[in-house]
Design an enzyme around this catalytic site. Structure first.
Site, PDB file in Angstrom:
ATOM      1  N   ARG A 118     -18.791  15.303 -10.584  1.00 46.03           N
ATOM      2  CA  ARG A 118     -18.232  14.428 -11.627  1.00 46.03           C
ATOM      3  C   ARG A 118     -16.801  14.795 -12.028  1.00 46.03           C
ATOM      4  O   ARG A 118     -16.362  14.491 -13.139  1.00 46.03           O
ATOM      5  CB  ARG A 118     -19.142  14.393 -12.857  1.00 46.03           C
ATOM      6  CG  ARG A 118     -20.523  13.818 -12.570  1.00 46.03           C
ATOM      7  CD  ARG A 118     -21.318  13.607 -13.858  1.00 46.03           C
ATOM      8  NE  ARG A 118     -22.611  13.019 -13.571  1.00 46.03           N
ATOM      9  CZ  ARG A 118     -23.719  13.722 -13.332  1.00 46.03           C
ATOM     10  NH1 ARG A 118     -23.668  15.044 -13.342  1.00 46.03           N
ATOM     11  NH2 ARG A 118     -24.847  13.104 -13.094  1.00 46.03           N
ATOM     12  N   LYS A 140      -4.436   6.414  -8.520  1.00 43.71           N
ATOM     13  CA  LYS A 140      -5.315   5.463  -7.839  1.00 43.71           C
ATOM     14  C   LYS A 140      -5.846   6.123  -6.575  1.00 43.71           C
ATOM     15  O   LYS A 140      -5.081   6.493  -5.685  1.00 43.71           O
ATOM     16  CB  LYS A 140      -4.567   4.168  -7.497  1.00 43.71           C
ATOM     17  CG  LYS A 140      -4.298   3.301  -8.712  1.00 43.71           C
ATOM     18  CD  LYS A 140      -3.424   2.111  -8.378  1.00 43.71           C
ATOM     19  CE  LYS A 140      -4.163   1.034  -7.648  1.00 43.71           C
ATOM     20  NZ  LYS A 140      -3.347  -0.209  -7.512  1.00 43.71           N
ATOM     21  N   GLU A 182       7.899   0.506   0.586  1.00 51.22           N
ATOM     22  CA  GLU A 182       7.532   0.778  -0.804  1.00 51.22           C
ATOM     23  C   GLU A 182       8.765   1.098  -1.651  1.00 51.22           C
ATOM     24  O   GLU A 182       8.812   0.772  -2.836  1.00 51.22           O
ATOM     25  CB  GLU A 182       6.525   1.933  -0.870  1.00 51.22           C
ATOM     26  CG  GLU A 182       5.197   1.660  -0.167  1.00 51.22           C
ATOM     27  CD  GLU A 182       4.246   0.786  -0.981  1.00 51.22           C
ATOM     28  OE1 GLU A 182       4.642   0.285  -2.058  1.00 51.22           O
ATOM     29  OE2 GLU A 182       3.103   0.599  -0.524  1.00 51.22           O
ATOM     30  N   LYS A 224       7.643   4.457 -11.238  1.00 52.70           N
ATOM     31  CA  LYS A 224       6.184   4.420 -11.241  1.00 52.70           C
ATOM     32  C   LYS A 224       5.608   5.188 -12.426  1.00 52.70           C
ATOM     33  O   LYS A 224       4.645   4.738 -13.061  1.00 52.70           O
ATOM     34  CB  LYS A 224       5.623   4.973  -9.934  1.00 52.70           C
ATOM     35  CG  LYS A 224       4.107   4.793  -9.861  1.00 52.70           C
ATOM     36  CD  LYS A 224       3.559   4.818  -8.466  1.00 52.70           C
ATOM     37  CE  LYS A 224       2.093   4.377  -8.462  1.00 52.70           C
ATOM     38  NZ  LYS A 224       1.497   4.421  -7.116  1.00 52.70           N
ATOM     39  N   GLU A 234      -4.056  -0.583 -14.692  1.00 51.04           N
ATOM     40  CA  GLU A 234      -3.655  -1.837 -14.062  1.00 51.04           C
ATOM     41  C   GLU A 234      -4.224  -3.064 -14.770  1.00 51.04           C
ATOM     42  O   GLU A 234      -4.754  -3.990 -14.145  1.00 51.04           O
ATOM     43  CB  GLU A 234      -4.081  -1.839 -12.585  1.00 51.04           C
ATOM     44  CG  GLU A 234      -3.247  -2.747 -11.709  1.00 51.04           C
ATOM     45  CD  GLU A 234      -3.569  -2.589 -10.234  1.00 51.04           C
ATOM     46  OE1 GLU A 234      -4.277  -3.433  -9.697  1.00 51.04           O
ATOM     47  OE2 GLU A 234      -3.106  -1.593  -9.639  1.00 51.04           O
ATOM     48  N   ARG A 238       1.222  -2.732 -14.514  1.00 50.96           N
ATOM     49  CA  ARG A 238       1.074  -1.960 -13.282  1.00 50.96           C
ATOM     50  C   ARG A 238       0.762  -2.846 -12.077  1.00 50.96           C
ATOM     51  O   ARG A 238       1.027  -2.466 -10.932  1.00 50.96           O
ATOM     52  CB  ARG A 238      -0.001  -0.886 -13.446  1.00 50.96           C
ATOM     53  CG  ARG A 238      -0.115   0.022 -12.226  1.00 50.96           C
ATOM     54  CD  ARG A 238      -0.984   1.237 -12.468  1.00 50.96           C
ATOM     55  NE  ARG A 238      -1.050   2.065 -11.257  1.00 50.96           N
ATOM     56  CZ  ARG A 238      -1.619   3.255 -11.182  1.00 50.96           C
ATOM     57  NH1 ARG A 238      -2.188   3.783 -12.259  1.00 50.96           N
ATOM     58  NH2 ARG A 238      -1.632   3.929 -10.043  1.00 50.96           N
ATOM     59  N   ASN A 242       1.861  -3.962  -6.941  1.00 49.01           N
ATOM     60  CA  ASN A 242       1.148  -4.499  -5.786  1.00 49.01           C
ATOM     61  C   ASN A 242       1.943  -5.599  -5.077  1.00 49.01           C
ATOM     62  O   ASN A 242       1.379  -6.338  -4.261  1.00 49.01           O
ATOM     63  CB  ASN A 242      -0.212  -5.055  -6.213  1.00 49.01           C
ATOM     64  CG  ASN A 242      -1.176  -3.963  -6.647  1.00 49.01           C
ATOM     65  OD1 ASN A 242      -1.316  -2.952  -5.974  1.00 49.01           O
ATOM     66  ND2 ASN A 242      -1.819  -4.158  -7.780  1.00 49.01           N
ATOM     67  N   HIS A 245       1.200  -6.563  -1.463  1.00 47.99           N
ATOM     68  CA  HIS A 245      -0.050  -5.917  -1.060  1.00 47.99           C
ATOM     69  C   HIS A 245      -1.190  -6.914  -0.853  1.00 47.99           C
ATOM     70  O   HIS A 245      -2.084  -6.657  -0.039  1.00 47.99           O
ATOM     71  CB  HIS A 245      -0.452  -4.861  -2.090  1.00 47.99           C
ATOM     72  CG  HIS A 245       0.381  -3.625  -2.036  1.00 47.99           C
ATOM     73  ND1 HIS A 245       1.746  -3.642  -2.261  1.00 47.99           N
ATOM     74  CD2 HIS A 245       0.062  -2.325  -1.784  1.00 47.99           C
ATOM     75  CE1 HIS A 245       2.219  -2.405  -2.150  1.00 47.99           C
ATOM     76  NE2 HIS A 245       1.224  -1.594  -1.862  1.00 47.99           N
ATOM     77  N   HIS A 249      -2.648  -6.323   2.572  1.00 47.56           N
ATOM     78  CA  HIS A 249      -4.005  -5.825   2.799  1.00 47.56           C
ATOM     79  C   HIS A 249      -4.785  -6.760   3.721  1.00 47.56           C
ATOM     80  O   HIS A 249      -5.613  -6.313   4.529  1.00 47.56           O
ATOM     81  CB  HIS A 249      -4.737  -5.670   1.472  1.00 47.56           C
ATOM     82  CG  HIS A 249      -4.274  -4.499   0.670  1.00 47.56           C
ATOM     83  ND1 HIS A 249      -4.671  -4.281  -0.634  1.00 47.56           N
ATOM     84  CD2 HIS A 249      -3.431  -3.480   0.973  1.00 47.56           C
ATOM     85  CE1 HIS A 249      -4.102  -3.168  -1.091  1.00 47.56           C
ATOM     86  NE2 HIS A 249      -3.351  -2.669  -0.132  1.00 47.56           N
ATOM     87  N   HIS A 262       0.458   0.593   6.857  1.00 42.92           N
ATOM     88  CA  HIS A 262       0.403  -0.004   5.527  1.00 42.92           C
ATOM     89  C   HIS A 262       1.777  -0.532   5.092  1.00 42.92           C
ATOM     90  O   HIS A 262       1.887  -1.666   4.612  1.00 42.92           O
ATOM     91  CB  HIS A 262      -0.108   1.030   4.523  1.00 42.92           C
ATOM     92  CG  HIS A 262      -0.104   0.552   3.104  1.00 42.92           C
ATOM     93  ND1 HIS A 262      -0.909  -0.467   2.654  1.00 42.92           N
ATOM     94  CD2 HIS A 262       0.635   0.947   2.020  1.00 42.92           C
ATOM     95  CE1 HIS A 262      -0.680  -0.687   1.361  1.00 42.92           C
ATOM     96  NE2 HIS A 262       0.240   0.160   0.959  1.00 42.92           N
TER      97      HIS A 262
END
Length: 355
Positions: A118, A140, A182, A224, A234, A238, A242, A245, A249, A262
């Site tokens: 955890r 993330k 990026e 960032k 997000e 935030r 993306n 993306h 993706h 990527h």
């Protein structure tokens, strides 16, 4: 050295940026609270930098887990493998994980850290441009699923991020270009002056000029960190990170993870988003051409694969995390330095854009 802080109250942490930072283990040791740590890396980075990190921590017992390199290994099988190795090493929740590698290693290790007993502490040591400017900062963490990228994960912040810019000297040119996608993203969504600086420093960045790289990486991390401090999970601002993306993706999932890097997929996605902004009447033709020219300058694709059309994109984007209340949200620039989250890209526009 450049030092930045991601300000998240008691979970705040520093980002250190400097050439040859990996040899300065005294700073890294400050973030390992027990004498045991586990280094997670891949089979390409391992022979380059693992021993340097281990040698810089002589007072600690460092064990090592090595996985195969590549986006195709960012999956639940690798997650289970790392967990199994930790159990066999009798790791505990106070054992520190050290992620040494690119975005795949950082995302996978972070997700393991969030899940094992955890939650256990972890440190990011990103070795690719893409991971240095983006994925190592912000917490993330995730692995991929065949139906979608980063579908299984958690928000979980590292204890510190150590960016050694000299590691980029061993990065293949294609990977460096992918990282620049990026970097360009930050200029489009947030900082018009930074975008202009990139246009003026293309040659210096391609040549990996030390000062130019240091500034570009620091500015991206600074942006960032500012955005994450405002919107960690997000729920608003935030989401702008993306840009490119949603389309990107879809490209990665359709082409098979690792066949398009990527950053390459994000680059094509950013150009699609800019074109969408122009079709909406938000972005000028001249600014779209500036985005295309800067993207091309770093040998990045400006269009998706020829065999992908509207139906294929929509099939993959239906699984995107930005689908809310049945509507797919896109990040679309209104101008360089100004982007919005919108669900106002209708079928007619998307068919025209993607076919």
């Amino acid at each position: 050295m450049t030092t930045l802080t991601v300000k998240l109250g008691e979970r705040s942490y520093p980002i250190f940026i400097q050439p040859s930072l990996l040899t300065q283990g005294n700073q890294l040791a400050d973030y390992i609270k027990t004498d045991k740590a586990v280094l997670v890396t891949n089979d390409l980075v391992d022979p380059l930098y693992s021993q340097t990190v281990i040698d810089s921590l002589p007072g600690n017992k460092i064990e090592k887990i090595v996985i195969a390199d590549g986006e195709q290994h960012k999956n639940l099988a690798s997650f289970e493998h790392v967990i199994t190795q930790l159990l066999s090493m009798s790791a505990a929740r106070d054992t520190t994980l050290i992620a040494l590698g690119g975005g795949v290693i950082g995302d996978l290790t972070g997700f393991v850290a969030a899940s094992f007993q955890r939650g256990m502490p972890f440190i990011q040591i990103p070795t690719t441009l893409l991971s240095q400017v983006d994925s190592s900062v912000g917490g993330k963490t995730a692995v991929n699923h065949p139906l979608g990228k980063n579908m299984i994960g958690a928000f979980y912040q590292p204890k510190a991020v150590f960016i050694d810019t000299k590691t980029l000297q061993t990065l293949p040119a294609k990977e460096f270009s992918a990282g620049m996608a990026e970097v360009i993203k930050y200029g489009i969504i947030y900082d018009k002056a930074f975008f202009a600086w990139l246009e003026q420093n293309i040659a210096q960045l391609i040549a990996q000029d030390v000062d130019a790289l240091q500034y570009a990486i620091a500015r991206c991390c600074e942006i960032k960190a500012e955005i994450v401090a405002i919107d960690e999970r997000e729920s608003g601002l935030r989401a702008l990170l993306n840009l490119g993306h949603t389309f990107g993706h879809a490209i990665e999932a359709e082409q098979g993870y690792g066949n398009w890097l990527h950053g390459e997929a994000v680059a094509a996605g950013m150009v699609l988003a800019a074109r969408a902004g122009q079709m909406k009447g938000w972005m000028s033709k001249e600014e779209v051409q500036r985005v295309i020219a800067l993207t091309e300058a770093f040998s990045l694709p400006i269009a998706p694969p020829a065999d992908m059309g509207y139906q294929t994109f929509m099939q993959h984007m239906a699984h995107d995390k930005k689908v809310q209340a049945g509507k797919l949200n896109f990040i679309v620039p209104k101008a360089i330095g100004d982007a919005v989250v919108t669900s106002e890209l209708d079928e007619t526009l998307l068919r025209s854009l993607l076919n």
